[in-house]
Design a protein around this motif. Structure first.
Motif, PDB file in Angstrom:
ATOM      1  N   ASP A  19     -58.130 -94.337  20.424  1.00  0.00           N
ATOM      2  CA  ASP A  19     -58.484 -96.188  20.505  1.00  0.00           C
ATOM      3  C   ASP A  19     -60.133 -95.956  19.438  1.00  0.00           C
ATOM      4  O   ASP A  19     -60.663 -96.964  19.047  1.00  0.00           O
ATOM      5  CB  ASP A  19     -58.307 -96.867  21.305  1.00  0.00           C
ATOM      6  CG  ASP A  19     -57.561 -97.171  22.459  1.00  0.00           C
ATOM      7  OD1 ASP A  19     -56.536 -97.228  21.610  1.00  0.00           O
ATOM      8  OD2 ASP A  19     -58.370 -97.050  22.818  1.00  0.00           O
ATOM      9  N   ALA A  20     -59.813 -95.015  18.741  1.00  0.00           N
ATOM     10  CA  ALA A  20     -61.310 -95.042  17.419  1.00  0.00           C
ATOM     11  C   ALA A  20     -60.865 -95.716  15.781  1.00  0.00           C
ATOM     12  O   ALA A  20     -59.473 -94.817  15.638  1.00  0.00           O
ATOM     13  CB  ALA A  20     -61.493 -93.355  17.301  1.00  0.00           C
ATOM     14  N   GLU A  21     -61.626 -96.507  15.364  1.00  0.00           N
ATOM     15  CA  GLU A  21     -61.251 -97.034  13.977  1.00  0.00           C
ATOM     16  C   GLU A  21     -62.058 -94.930  13.305  1.00  0.00           C
ATOM     17  O   GLU A  21     -62.616 -94.787  13.342  1.00  0.00           O
ATOM     18  CB  GLU A  21     -62.121 -97.628  13.798  1.00  0.00           C
ATOM     19  CG  GLU A  21     -61.587 -98.588  12.234  1.00  0.00           C
ATOM     20  CD  GLU A  21     -60.560 -99.237  12.311  1.00  0.00           C
ATOM     21  OE1 GLU A  21     -60.177 -99.647  11.155  1.00  0.00           O
ATOM     22  OE2 GLU A  21     -60.245-100.062  12.996  1.00  0.00           O
ATOM     23  N   VAL A  22     -60.582 -95.184  12.230  1.00  0.00           N
ATOM     24  CA  VAL A  22     -61.840 -93.761  11.784  1.00  0.00           C
ATOM     25  C   VAL A  22     -60.844 -93.533  10.021  1.00  0.00           C
ATOM     26  O   VAL A  22     -60.109 -94.933   9.857  1.00  0.00           O
ATOM     27  CB  VAL A  22     -60.174 -92.697  12.078  1.00  0.00           C
ATOM     28  CG1 VAL A  22     -60.070 -91.806  13.130  1.00  0.00           C
ATOM     29  CG2 VAL A  22     -58.692 -92.770  12.134  1.00  0.00           C
ATOM     30  N   ARG A  23     -62.011 -93.335   8.944  1.00  0.00           N
ATOM     31  CA  ARG A  23     -61.364 -93.735   7.744  1.00  0.00           C
ATOM     32  C   ARG A  23     -61.784 -91.992   7.072  1.00  0.00           C
ATOM     33  O   ARG A  23     -62.764 -91.449   7.225  1.00  0.00           O
ATOM     34  CB  ARG A  23     -62.526 -95.161   7.407  1.00  0.00           C
ATOM     35  CG  ARG A  23     -62.460 -95.014   5.377  1.00  0.00           C
ATOM     36  CD  ARG A  23     -62.889 -95.877   5.459  1.00  0.00           C
ATOM     37  NE  ARG A  23     -61.870 -96.982   5.732  1.00  0.00           N
ATOM     38  CZ  ARG A  23     -63.116 -97.864   5.439  1.00  0.00           C
ATOM     39  NH1 ARG A  23     -63.974 -97.807   5.701  1.00  0.00           N
ATOM     40  NH2 ARG A  23     -61.768 -99.276   6.009  1.00  0.00           N
ATOM     41  N   MET A  24     -61.171 -91.588   6.022  1.00  0.00           N
ATOM     42  CA  MET A  24     -61.379 -90.751   5.601  1.00  0.00           C
ATOM     43  C   MET A  24     -61.041 -89.970   3.981  1.00  0.00           C
ATOM     44  O   MET A  24     -60.731 -91.672   3.314  1.00  0.00           O
ATOM     45  CB  MET A  24     -59.802 -89.493   5.718  1.00  0.00           C
ATOM     46  CG  MET A  24     -60.922 -88.197   5.066  1.00  0.00           C
ATOM     47  SD  MET A  24     -58.808 -86.847   5.765  1.00  0.00           S
ATOM     48  CE  MET A  24     -59.740 -86.403   4.347  1.00  0.00           C
ATOM     49  N   LEU A  25     -62.875 -89.902   3.752  1.00  0.00           N
ATOM     50  CA  LEU A  25     -63.248 -89.836   2.734  1.00  0.00           C
ATOM     51  C   LEU A  25     -62.811 -88.345   1.666  1.00  0.00           C
ATOM     52  O   LEU A  25     -63.818 -87.257   2.406  1.00  0.00           O
ATOM     53  CB  LEU A  25     -64.417 -90.009   2.330  1.00  0.00           C
ATOM     54  CG  LEU A  25     -65.171 -90.490   1.183  1.00  0.00           C
ATOM     55  CD1 LEU A  25     -64.506 -90.783  -0.159  1.00  0.00           C
ATOM     56  CD2 LEU A  25     -66.787 -90.196   1.507  1.00  0.00           C
ATOM     57  N   GLU A  26     -62.132 -88.135   0.984  1.00  0.00           N
ATOM     58  CA  GLU A  26     -62.306 -86.823   0.322  1.00  0.00           C
ATOM     59  C   GLU A  26     -62.902 -86.759  -1.215  1.00  0.00           C
ATOM     60  O   GLU A  26     -62.121 -87.416  -2.517  1.00  0.00           O
ATOM     61  CB  GLU A  26     -60.625 -86.443  -0.105  1.00  0.00           C
ATOM     62  CG  GLU A  26     -59.928 -86.146   1.166  1.00  0.00           C
ATOM     63  CD  GLU A  26     -57.816 -86.420   1.122  1.00  0.00           C
ATOM     64  OE1 GLU A  26     -58.021 -84.901   0.748  1.00  0.00           O
ATOM     65  OE2 GLU A  26     -57.404 -86.932   1.440  1.00  0.00           O
TER      66      GLU A  26
ATOM     67  N   GLU B  94     -66.097 -97.853  -0.218  1.00  0.00           N
ATOM     68  CA  GLU B  94     -65.500 -98.151   1.186  1.00  0.00           C
ATOM     69  C   GLU B  94     -65.947 -97.674   2.453  1.00  0.00           C
ATOM     70  O   GLU B  94     -66.486 -98.283   3.538  1.00  0.00           O
ATOM     71  CB  GLU B  94     -64.312 -98.286   1.270  1.00  0.00           C
ATOM     72  CG  GLU B  94     -63.415 -99.136   0.488  1.00  0.00           C
ATOM     73  CD  GLU B  94     -61.674 -99.458   0.448  1.00  0.00           C
ATOM     74  OE1 GLU B  94     -61.640 -97.904   0.821  1.00  0.00           O
ATOM     75  OE2 GLU B  94     -60.995-100.030  -0.176  1.00  0.00           O
ATOM     76  N   ALA B  95     -66.102 -95.897   1.671  1.00  0.00           N
ATOM     77  CA  ALA B  95     -66.984 -95.461   2.986  1.00  0.00           C
ATOM     78  C   ALA B  95     -68.644 -95.943   2.455  1.00  0.00           C
ATOM     79  O   ALA B  95     -68.965 -96.114   4.336  1.00  0.00           O
ATOM     80  CB  ALA B  95     -67.107 -94.287   2.314  1.00  0.00           C
ATOM     81  N   ALA B  96     -69.591 -96.415   2.210  1.00  0.00           N
ATOM     82  CA  ALA B  96     -70.781 -96.928   2.106  1.00  0.00           C
ATOM     83  C   ALA B  96     -70.700 -98.085   2.883  1.00  0.00           C
ATOM     84  O   ALA B  96     -71.475 -98.528   3.686  1.00  0.00           O
ATOM     85  CB  ALA B  96     -71.261 -97.054   1.036  1.00  0.00           C
ATOM     86  N   GLU B  97     -70.034 -98.766   2.809  1.00  0.00           N
ATOM     87  CA  GLU B  97     -69.284-100.502   3.503  1.00  0.00           C
ATOM     88  C   GLU B  97     -69.213 -99.936   4.947  1.00  0.00           C
ATOM     89  O   GLU B  97     -69.865-100.506   5.657  1.00  0.00           O
ATOM     90  CB  GLU B  97     -68.693-101.707   3.030  1.00  0.00           C
ATOM     91  CG  GLU B  97     -68.432-101.650   1.445  1.00  0.00           C
ATOM     92  CD  GLU B  97     -67.698-102.705   1.021  1.00  0.00           C
ATOM     93  OE1 GLU B  97     -66.991-102.805   1.871  1.00  0.00           O
ATOM     94  OE2 GLU B  97     -67.859-102.884  -0.073  1.00  0.00           O
ATOM     95  N   ALA B  98     -68.720 -98.333   5.398  1.00  0.00           N
ATOM     96  CA  ALA B  98     -68.100 -99.115   6.763  1.00  0.00           C
ATOM     97  C   ALA B  98     -69.621 -97.938   7.478  1.00  0.00           C
ATOM     98  O   ALA B  98     -69.620 -98.446   8.672  1.00  0.00           O
ATOM     99  CB  ALA B  98     -66.984 -97.754   6.457  1.00  0.00           C
ATOM    100  N   VAL B  99     -70.092 -97.895   7.007  1.00  0.00           N
ATOM    101  CA  VAL B  99     -71.019 -96.985   7.664  1.00  0.00           C
ATOM    102  C   VAL B  99     -72.228 -97.380   7.474  1.00  0.00           C
ATOM    103  O   VAL B  99     -73.029 -97.332   8.154  1.00  0.00           O
ATOM    104  CB  VAL B  99     -71.858 -95.137   7.289  1.00  0.00           C
ATOM    105  CG1 VAL B  99     -69.881 -94.226   6.951  1.00  0.00           C
ATOM    106  CG2 VAL B  99     -71.943 -95.781   5.835  1.00  0.00           C
TER     107      VAL B  99
END
Length: 71
Positions: free
Chosen positions: A37-44, A65-70
């Motif tokens: 149940d984690a919300e996951v995102r990957m940045l390649e 998007e990654a900057a906004e997520a963290v």
């Protein structure tokens, strides 16, 4: 588990090599976190335009998007 109890995971793959073993391992880890149940995102980073290395170019949507997520 409520939405407040969920956690966010940002996986950053730094390899530029296609079929990278570390990127594959990261995908497995993110899939496992998602099963819990984690919300996951990957940045390649190999597939991302980074303004630091492309002076004059704008940053890619993935970096924004990654900057906004963290935070």
């Amino acid at each position: 588990m409520t939405i407040a109890d969920r956690f966010n995971v940002l996986g950053v793959a730094g390899s530029t090599r296609q079929r990278s073993y570390s990127t594959r391992a990261l995908k497995i880890a993110l899939d496992n976190a998602k099963k819990h149940d984690a919300e996951v995102r990957m940045l390649e980073l190999g597939k991302t335009v980074l303004p630091l290395y492309n002076l004059g170019g704008s940053g890619s949507k993935a970096v924004e998007e990654a900057a906004e997520a963290v935070g």
